[in-house]
Design an enzyme around this catalytic site. Structure first.
Site, PDB file in Angstrom:
ATOM      1  N   THR A  32      55.112   9.495 -10.159  1.00 22.49           N
ATOM      2  CA  THR A  32      54.466   8.945  -8.997  1.00 22.49           C
ATOM      3  C   THR A  32      53.299   8.157  -9.267  1.00 22.49           C
ATOM      4  O   THR A  32      52.550   8.767 -10.677  1.00 22.49           O
ATOM      5  CB  THR A  32      53.878   9.973  -7.995  1.00 22.49           C
ATOM      6  OG1 THR A  32      52.780  10.482  -8.560  1.00 22.49           O
ATOM      7  CG2 THR A  32      55.027  10.519  -7.309  1.00 22.49           C
ATOM      8  N   ARG A  62      48.753   9.867   0.395  1.00 23.16           N
ATOM      9  CA  ARG A  62      48.750  11.373   0.901  1.00 23.16           C
ATOM     10  C   ARG A  62      50.072  12.320   0.573  1.00 23.16           C
ATOM     11  O   ARG A  62      49.812  13.799   0.036  1.00 23.16           O
ATOM     12  CB  ARG A  62      47.759  12.123   2.423  1.00 23.16           C
ATOM     13  CG  ARG A  62      45.953  11.530   1.816  1.00 23.16           C
ATOM     14  CD  ARG A  62      45.805  12.265   3.032  1.00 23.16           C
ATOM     15  NE  ARG A  62      44.215  12.327   3.567  1.00 23.16           N
ATOM     16  CZ  ARG A  62      43.240  13.235   4.213  1.00 23.16           C
ATOM     17  NH1 ARG A  62      43.828  13.312   5.045  1.00 23.16           N
ATOM     18  NH2 ARG A  62      42.110  12.777   3.862  1.00 23.16           N
ATOM     19  N   THR A  65      55.170  13.863  -2.180  1.00 22.29           N
ATOM     20  CA  THR A  65      56.696  14.474  -2.655  1.00 22.29           C
ATOM     21  C   THR A  65      56.788  15.797  -1.830  1.00 22.29           C
ATOM     22  O   THR A  65      57.416  16.530  -2.502  1.00 22.29           O
ATOM     23  CB  THR A  65      55.996  15.302  -4.300  1.00 22.29           C
ATOM     24  OG1 THR A  65      54.438  15.938  -3.830  1.00 22.29           O
ATOM     25  CG2 THR A  65      55.356  14.478  -5.622  1.00 22.29           C
ATOM     26  N   LYS A 136      57.208  29.819  -8.839  1.00 22.62           N
ATOM     27  CA  LYS A 136      57.477  30.355  -7.980  1.00 22.62           C
ATOM     28  C   LYS A 136      58.984  30.743  -8.804  1.00 22.62           C
ATOM     29  O   LYS A 136      59.979  31.833  -8.630  1.00 22.62           O
ATOM     30  CB  LYS A 136      58.138  30.369  -6.836  1.00 22.62           C
ATOM     31  CG  LYS A 136      58.810  31.702  -6.384  1.00 22.62           C
ATOM     32  CD  LYS A 136      58.592  31.051  -4.238  1.00 22.62           C
ATOM     33  CE  LYS A 136      59.498  32.106  -3.856  1.00 22.62           C
ATOM     34  NZ  LYS A 136      59.890  32.033  -2.076  1.00 22.62           N
ATOM     35  N   HIS A 271      17.207  45.067 -26.310  1.00 21.24           N
ATOM     36  CA  HIS A 271      17.243  45.804 -25.135  1.00 21.24           C
ATOM     37  C   HIS A 271      17.246  45.205 -23.141  1.00 21.24           C
ATOM     38  O   HIS A 271      17.458  46.624 -22.435  1.00 21.24           O
ATOM     39  CB  HIS A 271      17.038  47.728 -25.365  1.00 21.24           C
ATOM     40  CG  HIS A 271      17.582  47.427 -27.029  1.00 21.24           C
ATOM     41  ND1 HIS A 271      18.968  47.605 -27.076  1.00 21.24           N
ATOM     42  CD2 HIS A 271      17.277  48.078 -27.342  1.00 21.24           C
ATOM     43  CE1 HIS A 271      18.916  48.017 -28.562  1.00 21.24           C
ATOM     44  NE2 HIS A 271      17.862  48.374 -28.408  1.00 21.24           N
ATOM     45  N   ARG A 432       6.493  57.446 -12.102  1.00 17.94           N
ATOM     46  CA  ARG A 432       5.985  55.592 -11.913  1.00 17.94           C
ATOM     47  C   ARG A 432       4.342  55.897 -12.996  1.00 17.94           C
ATOM     48  O   ARG A 432       4.011  54.712 -13.774  1.00 17.94           O
ATOM     49  CB  ARG A 432       5.107  54.980 -10.645  1.00 17.94           C
ATOM     50  CG  ARG A 432       4.675  54.125 -10.966  1.00 17.94           C
ATOM     51  CD  ARG A 432       5.049  53.257  -9.339  1.00 17.94           C
ATOM     52  NE  ARG A 432       6.039  53.112  -8.853  1.00 17.94           N
ATOM     53  CZ  ARG A 432       7.053  51.895  -9.681  1.00 17.94           C
ATOM     54  NH1 ARG A 432       6.443  50.653 -10.435  1.00 17.94           N
ATOM     55  NH2 ARG A 432       8.261  51.801  -9.657  1.00 17.94           N
ATOM     56  N   ARG A 504       7.949  44.831  -3.151  1.00 16.25           N
ATOM     57  CA  ARG A 504       8.372  45.182  -4.292  1.00 16.25           C
ATOM     58  C   ARG A 504       9.272  43.954  -5.376  1.00 16.25           C
ATOM     59  O   ARG A 504      10.346  43.809  -4.711  1.00 16.25           O
ATOM     60  CB  ARG A 504       9.490  46.556  -4.283  1.00 16.25           C
ATOM     61  CG  ARG A 504      10.672  46.494  -3.926  1.00 16.25           C
ATOM     62  CD  ARG A 504      11.007  48.554  -3.499  1.00 16.25           C
ATOM     63  NE  ARG A 504      12.540  48.328  -2.806  1.00 16.25           N
ATOM     64  CZ  ARG A 504      13.538  49.002  -2.465  1.00 16.25           C
ATOM     65  NH1 ARG A 504      12.026  50.320  -2.285  1.00 16.25           N
ATOM     66  NH2 ARG A 504      14.504  48.453  -2.546  1.00 16.25           N
TER      67      ARG A 504
END
Length: 508
Positions: A32, A62, A65, A136, A271, A432, A504
């Protein structure tokens, strides 16, 4: 029986040679649009799809196929008498090979001036439908969505007259991954909710890695096609060994910190925690500060810089064992110096930060955690001076730097610093005051007159007591503890200026 192959591709790399080979093997080519024209222009025999369907392309292409004479040929079982009888009755010829790739939706939405209409018109309908039908029915149909698979298909057709079921199954799985990714890009483009009921994400394989965090673990690096340019996924490696899993983690951590700064800045990471952060009037001065911050831990680390590396800086960097150096660019002289080290990885990255990822994703057993990126900084904070003494101008500058760094340190996190560099970092501790002791011990005598930043509030006044004993003069923290007043009182007792940000920055 007529052997048919349907070819309709937007990416035409290699398709002309592939089509010619199929014709030589006795296949009738259906096609196409632009693909058909290209084949015709190159004297490849081709049959238009509308000649088969006896129905013209409509609605500006649009619908082309979407027709039983096409999908019947894709979905009919070649060895099922009932299917064969129905196909004969309706004049349907089987299609043995489907080669389709889709409208360039991602390329379209990547354009800075893309319109909504352009994006919508580049949502392919017929292509995914043909691919799914053929995939499929892969028991009988060979379906190809990637030009990299053309050669293998041709080799099998030439060698055996047909592809193997193993190959068809592999190609079918690839098709479903491809169409799933395609739909994911579309759904994400259309989705306006931050947290939709289904989260679909697509990542493309960038490279397989030698191993993961440890040699016994397999690993790979995937990238978001529309992800942030300011990332290792889109960095250019100029020299050195292949990146490892841990290199990528550490490099990412370094980039997240260095992007906090507009002034020349250098960040050293080990790290996934910073071991040294320095700023200065030049990038060379910034690196000197980052190195001085922890000249031991930088060994074997990652360094990120937000200015070009010149020869003078390259000499310094080349004198240290580093895994990676990341910068916007390297001068030719710098590259000549650094590339003498065979294994060091030299990376360049775009520091144009307009295209940043908005959400961070972390995998957990059985799921994902998704959250907004922590972009909250000093300028967004509702700063409150809670002690009798306000910070001096110099202390304010230091507090800003401390806050910019501590949000990137693993919790519980404490950073001790002056106006230009970190002096001590306590990371990943279970309490802490323990994090504070580590940071202050590392800072040593340099803690006297320095400031301290905390990623979360002080549950009691012991951290302030410890900071005061080391000579800290100002503290920045979120506040919010039921015992805030105890910490405020202790700071006042020692003449420490303390400010609350109200937010925080836990980093687990």
């Amino acid at each position: 029986m007529t052997k048919r192959a349907l070819i309709s591709v937007s990416n035409k790399d290699g398709i002309l040679d592939f089509a010619k080979e199929l014709v030589a093997l006795g296949y009738e080519i259906l096609s196409t649009g632009g693909t058909k024209k290209m084949l015709q222009d190159n004297n490849v025999p081709v049959t238009a799809v509308d000649e088969v369907t006896k129905f013209p392309e409509i609605l500006d292409g649009r619908v082309k196929t979407l027709n039983p004479l096409i999908h019947g040929g894709l979905l009919g079982k070649f060895d099922d008498p009932s299917h064969q009888a129905q196909m004969t009755e309706h004049g349907i010829t089987p299609i043995e090979i489907v080669c389709v790739n889709l409208y360039p939706f991602v390329e379209t939405i990547s354009k800075p001036d893309v319109t909504w209409d352009d994006a919508i018109e580049n949502i392919d309908i017929g292509g995914p439908t043909m691919l799914r039908s053929a995939a499929k029915n892969h028991q009988y149909v060979t379906v190809i969505v990637d030009s990299k698979d053309y050669n293998q298909v041709l080799e099998e057709l030439k060698g055996h007259g047909a592809t193997t079921l193993e190959t068809r199954k592999r190609l079918a799985a690839k098709v479903f991954r491809h169409t799933a990714a395609y739909d994911s890009y579309i759904s994400n483009y259309l989705t306006e909710e931050d947290f939709p009921e289904n989260l679909t994400m697509t990542y493309e394989l960038k490279q397989t890695l030698r191993y993961g965090e440890n040699p016994h673990q397999k690993a790979a690096f995937y990238q978001k096609r529309l992800g942030s340019d300011f990332s290792l996924a889109f960095a250019t490696q100029l020299h050195g060994k292949e990146l490892s899993y841990n290199n990528i983690q550490d490099g990412n951590a370094a980039l997240q910190i260095v992007k906090e700064f507009d002034i020349p800045a250098a960040v050293a990471v080990k790290h996934m925690n910073p071991c040294g952060v320095g700023t200065g009037e030049s990038i060379g001065e910034a690196f000197d500060k980052a190195y001085e911050a922890d000249s031991t831990s930088i060994f074997g680390g990652i360094v990120a810089l937000n200015r070009e590396v010149d020869a003078a800086l390259a000499d310094k960097l080349g004198g240290i064992f580093l895994e990676i150096i990341i910068a916007p660019s390297f001068t030719d002289e710098a590259l000549e110096i650094l590339t003498k080290k065979k294994n060091i990885r030299l990376m360049t990255i775009s520091f144009a930060q307009e295209k940043q990822d908005q959400f961070k994703v972390v995998s957990v057993e059985g799921g994902l955690l998704v959250q907004e990126d922590d972009k909250f900084g000093f300028n967004e904070a509702d700063i409150k001076v809670v002690t009798d003494r306000e910070p001096t101008e110099e202390e304010w500058e230091a507090l800003k730097l401390g806050l910019a760094v501590v949000k990137h340190v693993k919790s519980n996190a404490i950073v001790v610093n002056d106006t230009q560099m970190t002096l001590g970092i306590g990371a990943g501790q279970m309490n802490r005051v323990g994090a504070a002791k580590i940071a202050l011990e590392q800072a040593g005598s340099k803690a006297k007159g320095a400031v301290l930043a905390s990623d979360a509030f002080f549950p009691m006044s012991d951290t302030v007591e410890t900071a005061a004993a080391a000579g800290i003069t100002a503290i920045i923290q979120p506040g919010g503890s039921i015992k805030d007043q105890d910490s405020i009182d202790k700071a006042n007792e020692y003449g420490i200026a303390m400010v609350f940000t109200g937010v925080r920055h836990f980093k687990h």
